[in-house]
Design a protein around this motif. Structure first.
Motif, mmCIF file in Angstrom:
data_model
loop_
_atom_site.group_PDB
_atom_site.id
_atom_site.type_symbol
_atom_site.label_atom_id
_atom_site.label_comp_id
_atom_site.label_asym_id
_atom_site.label_seq_id
_atom_site.Cartn_x
_atom_site.Cartn_y
_atom_site.Cartn_z
ATOM 1 N N ILE A 121 -2.034 15.177 21.792
ATOM 2 C CA ILE A 121 -0.806 14.966 21.029
ATOM 3 C C ILE A 121 0.385 15.493 21.810
ATOM 4 O O ILE A 121 1.442 14.863 21.864
ATOM 5 N N ARG A 122 0.192 16.648 22.461
ATOM 6 C CA ARG A 122 1.298 17.234 23.218
ATOM 7 C C ARG A 122 1.666 16.376 24.429
ATOM 8 O O ARG A 122 2.821 16.235 24.767
ATOM 9 N N LEU A 123 0.642 15.786 25.064
ATOM 10 C CA LEU A 123 0.906 15.061 26.312
ATOM 11 C C LEU A 123 1.276 13.600 26.093
ATOM 12 O O LEU A 123 2.093 13.039 26.806
ATOM 13 N N GLY A 124 0.641 12.978 25.124
ATOM 14 C CA GLY A 124 0.833 11.544 24.961
ATOM 15 C C GLY A 124 1.942 11.210 23.995
ATOM 16 O O GLY A 124 2.629 12.090 23.493
ATOM 17 N N ASN A 125 2.123 9.922 23.756
ATOM 18 C CA ASN A 125 3.141 9.591 22.768
ATOM 19 C C ASN A 125 2.507 9.260 21.429
ATOM 20 O O ASN A 125 1.311 9.032 21.297
ATOM 21 N N ILE A 126 3.360 9.216 20.443
ATOM 22 C CA ILE A 126 2.910 9.153 19.061
ATOM 23 C C ILE A 126 2.162 7.858 18.754
ATOM 24 O O ILE A 126 1.330 7.795 17.860
ATOM 25 N N PHE A 127 2.431 6.799 19.546
ATOM 26 C CA PHE A 127 1.822 5.507 19.237
ATOM 27 C C PHE A 127 0.507 5.261 19.974
ATOM 28 O O PHE A 127 -0.164 4.276 19.716
ATOM 29 N N ASP A 150 11.071 10.159 21.521
ATOM 30 C CA ASP A 150 10.216 10.632 22.610
ATOM 31 C C ASP A 150 9.409 9.481 23.213
ATOM 32 O O ASP A 150 9.317 9.346 24.432
ATOM 33 N N TYR A 159 0.804 -1.228 0.000
ATOM 34 C CA TYR A 159 0.000 0.000 0.000
ATOM 35 C C TYR A 159 0.844 1.290 0.000
ATOM 36 O O TYR A 159 0.435 2.284 -0.602
ATOM 37 N N ARG A 211 9.663 8.063 27.059
ATOM 38 C CA ARG A 211 8.513 8.031 27.968
ATOM 39 C C ARG A 211 8.304 6.647 28.563
ATOM 40 O O ARG A 211 7.696 6.506 29.616
ATOM 41 N N TYR A 231 -0.513 18.871 14.207
ATOM 42 C CA TYR A 231 -0.238 17.559 13.641
ATOM 43 C C TYR A 231 -1.504 16.793 13.291
ATOM 44 O O TYR A 231 -1.546 16.075 12.294
ATOM 45 N N LEU A 272 5.580 13.409 5.312
ATOM 46 C CA LEU A 272 5.166 14.118 6.530
ATOM 47 C C LEU A 272 5.152 13.201 7.739
ATOM 48 O O LEU A 272 5.696 13.536 8.791
ATOM 49 N N VAL A 273 4.521 12.046 7.586
ATOM 50 C CA VAL A 273 4.398 11.179 8.745
ATOM 51 C C VAL A 273 5.776 10.655 9.151
ATOM 52 O O VAL A 273 6.096 10.563 10.334
ATOM 53 N N PRO A 297 3.200 3.715 9.957
ATOM 54 C CA PRO A 297 2.858 5.091 9.546
ATOM 55 C C PRO A 297 1.363 5.297 9.328
ATOM 56 O O PRO A 297 0.822 6.331 9.722
ATOM 57 N N MET A 344 -2.186 15.379 9.623
ATOM 58 C CA MET A 344 -2.374 13.952 9.348
ATOM 59 C C MET A 344 -3.692 13.709 8.617
ATOM 60 O O MET A 344 -3.761 12.907 7.697
ATOM 61 N N SER A 382 9.052 14.407 19.016
ATOM 62 C CA SER A 382 7.690 13.889 19.053
ATOM 63 C C SER A 382 7.588 12.419 18.669
ATOM 64 O O SER A 382 6.583 11.778 18.948
ATOM 65 N N THR A 413 -3.483 9.782 15.029
ATOM 66 C CA THR A 413 -3.230 11.192 15.297
ATOM 67 C C THR A 413 -4.354 12.083 14.780
ATOM 68 O O THR A 413 -4.703 13.084 15.398
ATOM 69 N N ILE A 465 -0.250 5.557 12.702
ATOM 70 C CA ILE A 465 0.041 6.841 13.344
ATOM 71 C C ILE A 465 -0.781 7.961 12.713
ATOM 72 O O ILE A 465 -1.340 8.806 13.400
ATOM 73 N N MET A 466 -0.872 7.921 11.377
ATOM 74 C CA MET A 466 -1.669 8.941 10.695
ATOM 75 C C MET A 466 -3.116 8.915 11.188
ATOM 76 O O MET A 466 -3.691 9.944 11.533
ATOM 77 N N TRP A 519 10.701 1.897 2.808
ATOM 78 C CA TRP A 519 9.336 1.585 3.253
ATOM 79 C C TRP A 519 8.364 1.701 2.084
ATOM 80 O O TRP A 519 7.471 0.887 1.916
ATOM 81 N N ARG A 576 2.689 23.391 15.285
ATOM 82 C CA ARG A 576 2.221 22.562 14.181
ATOM 83 C C ARG A 576 0.987 21.791 14.595
ATOM 84 O O ARG A 576 0.975 21.142 15.631
#
Lengths: 278, 296
Positions: free
Chosen positions: B52-58, A117, A92, A121, B260, A103-104, B37, B264, A113, B44, B40-41, A148, B258
């Motif tokens: 988004i600011r507080l948590g993590n990307i996943f 990050d 895909y 955490r 995000y 972007l992603v 990806p 996204m 981020s 998000t 995440i898209m 990818w 930004r």
């Protein structure tokens, strides 16, 4: 219609060649300064860096994409459950534009981020993964993202090649008790030769045309660390009003492409003719 | 072709063998890498900015919101204007339709002429055309800008369509030439004996047989033109800016924090058309891109 296109292609190439031996800056000037622009070009650090980047990127990208694509194809070819789903998942990214996916990736790789990050955490405060802002490593982040995107396509092509191999070969090697990995290395891989050549040509052109991904991921930065020739040309054509220098760079790229592609096209047409005459 | 895959006869027993487990571990890990990806898209795009600011990307969104999607579609700022990327969407549609139909028609006629009529010098012409497929667009960019400028097409819809026509000509011609080369020659000869001319034979005999290859070509063109960035950036002009260019502007010109989630959502919106084609057409898509890959 084909003729107009040839005139279009040839004509524009000649035009570019003509500009590249002039002293044009914002507008084309009709003079002749010999190879001065080429001398300037190869004295330009940014251009040299972009060539170096492209070479480094090209080698790693082509190798990585081929190996990953081949592995995916081989593993999928083991009669696994959910083959269709896996193929869909691997392929895909190729359907999406790089401007979108860049972007992603930019975000995932951003130390503030993304992965760095997230891992910090989780309780590893010293974890570091800052390649995208690191001048020495940034080019590898572009490799990661473009592999990818392209690996699925390579997988699809190799899978087609693998499916084209006669089952009798497998039966014979099994009777002889040859381990599967040996069969792949000594028999299957050589038989995939034409597919490998095709994949190589495809990936090489992708390397030379590399532009969108760099623009959307790093804009050539940090600094000029991820500069590539196409971006160099675009910047000098439209941003820095230096069309003669950009044209000289274009001609260098054109010659490189011809040097890579022409022998392959020639060999192919010879092979086709031989196949046709039999 | 019925069965007899090397490992099939052992399939049941192999399930518990370390080798088979290894295969699945590799495939599942790869699948996660390829899906990350997209995940995440999506995740998000449904999160509010605080999350988004507080948590993590996943992490999954705790409080699902559709606001980013609305903003992306109709309010996000692309450079100076803040009208979302819907304008870009319609621009892309306007560009894609003619840029699909015209190259297919021209490619079909070219391929038909090369494969059936075999004009003198056709092979050389074809070789040069193929080489054209490999030339980086930058080489032709400046002259094309000047030429289009001088005839008043630069930055217009017909201009960008013409550019797409020129750059997709090699691959379309190749596709149709190879397809027509596989059609039995007798058919063409019979049509000639019956007194058919160049276009008569094309319309009455060849075109009706071309549906499969037209589908493949259409898939290639729609995804290719939709995903194009550089040609749209240079040739389309402000009025016709395709979605990819607008998306890049949304992402890279935002001042301050930004957004995000909006970015996204905009990214997914931009990718919807090619992804839909991919999921709906399946095998056809693969056939198209691999045919496109086999240049020369």
């Amino acid at each position: 219609m084909a003729i107009t296109v040839i005139v279009g292609y040839l004509g524009t190439a000649i035009w570019t060649l003509k500009v590249s031996v002039s002293s044009s800056r914002t507008f084309p000037v009709d003079d002749f300064v010999g190879l001065a622009q080429y001398v300037r070009l190869f004295g330009n650090d940014r251009w040299l860096l972009s060539l170096e980047n492209l070479a480094l990127y090209g080698v790693i990208f082509i190798l990585a994409t081929m190996i990953i694509g081949l592995l995916l194809a081989i593993f999928i070819d083991q009669k696994v459950a959910g083959e269709g789903v896996l193929r869909t998942v691997f392929l895909y990214p190729y359907a999406m534009s790089f401007v979108a996916t860049g972007l992603v990736w930019q975000w995932v790789l951003n130390p503030g981020s993304g992965i760095q990050d997230a891992v910090r955490r989780m309780g590893f405060p010293d974890f570091t993964f800052d390649w995208i802002v690191n001048q020495d490593m940034v080019i590898y982040t572009i490799v990661i993202a473009t592999v990818w995107q392209a690996a699925g396509l390579v997988m699809a092509m190799f899978l087609a090649g693998l499916r084209g191999i006669d089952d009798d070969i497998w039966k014979a090697t099994r009777i002889d008790g040859i381990p599967a990995w040996r069969v792949y290395v000594s028999i299957v891989l050589p038989m995939l030769g034409p597919t490998i050549a095709t994949v190589f040509v495809l990936l090489s052109t992708a390397v030379i045309k590399l532009f969108d991904s760099v623009v959307s991921m790093t804009q050539g930065g940090p600094g000029t660390a991820s500069e590539v020739p196409t971006k160099f040309i675009m910047d000098h054509l439209f941003g820095r009003a230096n069309i003669a220098l950009a044209s000289a760079a274009s001609i260098v790229m054109l010659l490189t492409v011809i040097a890579i592609v022409a022998p392959i096209l020639y060999a192919r047409s010879r092979a086709l003719k031989r196949a046709g005459s039999q | 072709m019925s069965q007899a895959h090397p490992l099939q006869s052992h399939a049941r027993r192999r399930w518990l063998q370390p080798g088979k487990i290894g295969v699945y571990v590799f495939l599942v890990c790869s699948a996660l890498f390829f899906l990350a990806p997209l995940y995440i898209m999506l995740a998000t795009s449904f999160k509010p900015m605080e999350e988004i600011r507080l948590g993590n990307i996943f992490s999954l969104p705790v409080e699902v919101t559709f606001e980013p999607w609305r903003l992306a579609w109709s309010d996000a700022c692309t450079g100076v204007a803040c009208e979302g990327i819907r304008g870009g969407f319609w621009n892309s549609v306007m560009i894609v339709i003619p840029s699909t139909i015209l190259p297919i028609l021209v490619g079909a006629v070219n391929g038909y002429a090369l494969a059936m009529w075999r004009p003198r010098g056709g092979n050389i012409l074809f070789g040069a055309l193929m080489l054209g497929a490999f030339i980086p667009v930058q080489v032709m960019m400046f002259p094309l800008v000047r030429v289009l400028g001088s005839v008043g097409l630069f930055g217009s819809l017909p201009g960008i369509v013409l550019i797409h026509l020129i750059f997709s000509m090699p691959i379309m011609t190749l596709l149709f030439r190879n397809y027509y080369a596989s059609i039995p020659e007798e058919l063409f000869k019979a049509a000639r004996v019956d007194g058919g001319g160049f276009f008569r034979i094309f319309v009455a005999v060849i075109l009706p047989m071309s549906t499969p290859i037209i589908v493949v070509a259409a898939i290639m063109q729609v995804t290719g033109v939709w995903n194009d960035y550089i040609l749209g950036l240079v040739f389309a002009g402000r009025e016709n800016m395709p979605m990819t260019v607008q998306l890049n502007n949304v992402i890279n010109t935002t001042t301050g924090a930004r957004l995000y989630n909006v970015n996204m959502a905009a990214t997914i919106l931009t990718s919807l058309v090619p992804l839909t084609i991919y999921f709906l057409s399946g095998r056809w898509f693969v056939r198209g891109i691999t045919a496109g890959a086999v240049k020369g």
